[in-house]
Design a protein around this motif. Sequence first.
Motif, mmCIF file in Angstrom:
data_model
loop_
_atom_site.group_PDB
_atom_site.id
_atom_site.type_symbol
_atom_site.label_atom_id
_atom_site.label_comp_id
_atom_site.label_asym_id
_atom_site.label_seq_id
_atom_site.Cartn_x
_atom_site.Cartn_y
_atom_site.Cartn_z
ATOM 1 N N LEU A 134 0.821 -1.539 0.313
ATOM 2 C CA LEU A 134 -0.074 -0.251 -0.166
ATOM 3 C C LEU A 134 1.044 1.677 -0.060
ATOM 4 C CD1 LEU A 134 -2.443 -0.995 2.361
ATOM 5 C CD2 LEU A 134 -3.123 -1.071 -0.110
ATOM 6 N N LYS A 135 0.415 2.389 -0.967
ATOM 7 C CA LYS A 135 1.103 3.688 -0.843
ATOM 8 C C LYS A 135 0.135 4.667 -0.043
ATOM 9 C CE LYS A 135 2.857 2.376 -5.774
ATOM 10 N NZ LYS A 135 2.696 3.778 -7.183
ATOM 11 N N ASP A 136 1.360 5.240 0.503
ATOM 12 C CA ASP A 136 0.386 6.504 0.716
ATOM 13 C C ASP A 136 -0.062 7.296 -0.086
ATOM 14 O OD1 ASP A 136 2.523 7.765 -0.120
ATOM 15 O OD2 ASP A 136 3.082 8.147 2.307
ATOM 16 N N GLY A 137 -0.405 8.984 0.919
ATOM 17 C CA GLY A 137 -0.202 9.969 -0.506
ATOM 18 C C GLY A 137 -0.014 10.332 -0.594
ATOM 19 N N ARG A 138 1.211 9.803 -0.469
ATOM 20 C CA ARG A 138 2.603 10.973 -1.960
ATOM 21 C C ARG A 138 2.549 9.712 -2.539
ATOM 22 N NH1 ARG A 138 6.738 11.682 3.107
ATOM 23 N NH2 ARG A 138 5.874 9.427 3.406
ATOM 24 N N GLY A 139 2.774 8.610 -2.816
ATOM 25 C CA GLY A 139 2.712 6.945 -3.758
ATOM 26 C C GLY A 139 3.838 6.293 -2.788
ATOM 27 N N VAL A 140 3.906 6.887 -2.076
ATOM 28 C CA VAL A 140 5.048 6.129 -1.530
ATOM 29 C C VAL A 140 4.826 4.821 -0.531
ATOM 30 C CG1 VAL A 140 7.726 6.103 0.281
ATOM 31 C CG2 VAL A 140 6.814 7.999 -1.009
ATOM 32 N N LEU A 141 6.186 3.643 -0.705
ATOM 33 C CA LEU A 141 5.742 2.338 -0.780
ATOM 34 C C LEU A 141 6.467 2.180 0.730
ATOM 35 C CD1 LEU A 141 6.269 -0.036 -4.197
ATOM 36 C CD2 LEU A 141 4.122 0.139 -2.758
ATOM 37 N N PRO A 142 5.956 1.776 1.901
ATOM 38 C CA PRO A 142 6.699 1.199 2.923
ATOM 39 C C PRO A 142 8.310 0.757 2.808
ATOM 40 C CG PRO A 142 4.262 -0.251 3.028
ATOM 41 C CD PRO A 142 4.193 0.391 1.116
ATOM 42 N N ILE A 143 8.114 0.079 1.755
ATOM 43 C CA ILE A 143 9.679 0.017 1.789
ATOM 44 C C ILE A 143 11.003 1.159 1.583
ATOM 45 C CG2 ILE A 143 9.829 -0.473 -0.804
ATOM 46 C CD1 ILE A 143 11.977 -2.785 1.778
ATOM 47 N N TYR A 144 10.287 1.882 1.691
ATOM 48 C CA TYR A 144 11.200 3.248 0.982
ATOM 49 C C TYR A 144 11.531 4.166 2.323
ATOM 50 C CZ TYR A 144 10.660 2.053 -4.176
ATOM 51 O OH TYR A 144 10.723 1.800 -5.223
ATOM 52 N N CYS A 145 10.146 4.181 3.604
ATOM 53 C CA CYS A 145 10.375 4.690 4.420
ATOM 54 C C CYS A 145 11.332 3.733 5.510
ATOM 55 C CB CYS A 145 8.602 4.240 4.578
ATOM 56 S SG CYS A 145 7.816 5.465 3.896
ATOM 57 N N ALA A 146 11.182 2.415 5.353
ATOM 58 C CA ALA A 146 12.225 1.664 5.965
ATOM 59 C C ALA A 146 13.688 2.115 5.563
ATOM 60 C CB ALA A 146 11.284 0.135 5.786
ATOM 61 N N LEU A 147 13.614 1.884 5.166
ATOM 62 C CA LEU A 147 15.296 2.526 3.892
ATOM 63 C C LEU A 147 15.665 3.576 4.802
ATOM 64 C CD1 LEU A 147 14.516 0.595 0.438
ATOM 65 C CD2 LEU A 147 16.155 -0.952 2.599
ATOM 66 N N GLU A 148 14.962 4.532 4.713
ATOM 67 C CA GLU A 148 15.371 5.530 5.313
ATOM 68 C C GLU A 148 16.398 5.974 6.546
ATOM 69 O OE1 GLU A 148 12.307 8.479 4.706
ATOM 70 O OE2 GLU A 148 12.092 8.386 2.813
ATOM 71 N N ARG A 149 17.525 6.544 5.866
ATOM 72 C CA ARG A 149 17.993 7.272 7.420
ATOM 73 C C ARG A 149 17.660 7.757 8.389
ATOM 74 N NH1 ARG A 149 23.596 8.613 5.434
ATOM 75 N NH2 ARG A 149 22.403 9.477 3.822
ATOM 76 N N LYS A 150 16.442 8.838 8.233
ATOM 77 C CA LYS A 150 15.901 9.753 8.642
ATOM 78 C C LYS A 150 15.253 9.234 9.869
ATOM 79 C CE LYS A 150 12.077 11.101 5.734
ATOM 80 N NZ LYS A 150 11.661 12.474 4.400
ATOM 81 N N ASN A 151 14.338 8.032 9.387
ATOM 82 C CA ASN A 151 13.831 7.248 10.205
ATOM 83 C C ASN A 151 13.935 6.495 12.105
ATOM 84 O OD1 ASN A 151 14.657 4.542 9.870
ATOM 85 N ND2 ASN A 151 13.931 3.938 8.294
ATOM 86 N N ASN A 152 15.545 6.357 11.648
ATOM 87 C CA ASN A 152 16.395 6.826 13.239
ATOM 88 C C ASN A 152 16.502 5.324 13.661
ATOM 89 O OD1 ASN A 152 17.932 9.223 12.926
ATOM 90 N ND2 ASN A 152 15.573 10.420 13.905
ATOM 91 N N MET A 153 15.857 4.468 12.400
ATOM 92 C CA MET A 153 16.276 3.199 13.474
ATOM 93 C C MET A 153 17.109 2.369 14.198
ATOM 94 S SD MET A 153 12.283 1.006 12.366
ATOM 95 C CE MET A 153 12.598 -0.184 12.777
ATOM 96 N N GLN A 154 17.127 1.203 14.723
ATOM 97 C CA GLN A 154 19.042 1.409 14.848
ATOM 98 C C GLN A 154 19.069 -0.075 14.460
ATOM 99 O OE1 GLN A 154 21.139 1.614 18.403
ATOM 100 N NE2 GLN A 154 19.349 2.546 17.859
ATOM 101 N N ILE A 155 20.349 -0.408 14.092
ATOM 102 C CA ILE A 155 20.434 -1.442 12.616
ATOM 103 C C ILE A 155 19.891 -2.195 12.368
ATOM 104 C CG2 ILE A 155 22.059 -1.682 11.031
ATOM 105 C CD1 ILE A 155 23.843 0.384 12.445
ATOM 106 N N LEU A 156 19.461 -3.015 13.826
ATOM 107 C CA LEU A 156 18.749 -4.862 13.165
ATOM 108 C C LEU A 156 18.059 -4.580 13.310
ATOM 109 C CD1 LEU A 156 21.632 -6.553 16.324
ATOM 110 C CD2 LEU A 156 21.560 -6.697 13.414
ATOM 111 N N GLU A 157 16.849 -4.289 14.160
ATOM 112 C CA GLU A 157 15.310 -3.007 14.236
ATOM 113 C C GLU A 157 15.197 -2.882 12.268
ATOM 114 O OE1 GLU A 157 17.387 -2.642 16.089
ATOM 115 O OE2 GLU A 157 16.702 -3.681 18.205
ATOM 116 N N ARG A 158 15.421 -2.482 11.972
ATOM 117 C CA ARG A 158 15.934 -2.123 10.140
ATOM 118 C C ARG A 158 15.763 -2.954 9.816
ATOM 119 N NH1 ARG A 158 17.763 3.513 7.682
ATOM 120 N NH2 ARG A 158 20.198 2.013 7.704
#
Length: 289
Positions: free
Chosen positions: A72-96
């Motif tokens: 599912l894309k959000d209103g910007r047309g972005v898929l979840p995988i791209y959000c998961a890969l972005e460094r700005k999401n500040n997730m720890q390496i293993l969790e990401r």
Amino acid sequence: MAHNWKRIETYIRNNPREACMRLFEKGAPNSSNNNIQTTFLHMLLEDTSVPSEVRLNVGMLILYNCPEAATLKDGRGVLPIYCALERKNNMQILERERLATKIFKLFPFCTDLEAAAERHPIIVALDERCSDRLIYAMMEIYPQSLRIANNREKWLPIHYVCNRKAKPEMIERMLKAYPDSVDMETLDGKTPLSLALESAVQYNENYRLVVLLNEFRQAHLMQIQQQQQQQQEMQQASANANANSNSNAQSAANGNGNGGGGDNASQENENAAMMRDIHEIQARIVGSH
């Protein structure tokens, strides 16, 4: 965005199918609209106020109950995988790594390049300096991704890797999965080798990549030449076999023709001998009278 993810987690457990629900989030970042369509998974990946472990657990719960959430894309047309890969999401390496791998495994065919600046997820992962483990996992899940270039500069993943300080092991894996990429050119005519040579000016370690690429390229060209030679030999052998078959068939036809003439001559000889015998018998009969 301060979401009560504990409450949302309980809600999803009680209403599993609602994990794919589309929502409207007020005051979404990077948006000129007051409201933007989103999903629980998108919000979770973008909410940097939530600890990585919580985001991983809730994300896995969403994907377990509703695997379609990965598509599912959000209103910007972005898929979840791209959000998961972005460094700005500040997730720890293993969790990401775990969450991004799970999302990509559920939907590896996300080749809608317009969704994220015309880049395939594996190129985004390289650009975002994701861990080697995550890159290798994505390569294993969907090897075809190594053949997909971005739409703007026509860079393949191997071009990105050769353009920076990279481990030879990653280059070797990419070349093994897609050997022809060793000579693939970008839109401006750059090959993996030329990019490695350019980056070697900055990173002396990249001279190892230059040696590796040269050796692989020579071996690959030799293999192609051998395959072409084998193919030519097979074609020649097939042509010779056809020629021999036609020659044998013609010889057999000629032999049958000659054999027929011999039979006729033999029959004529037998008839002549029989007539002589008849004449001799008739002559004896006449003489006896």
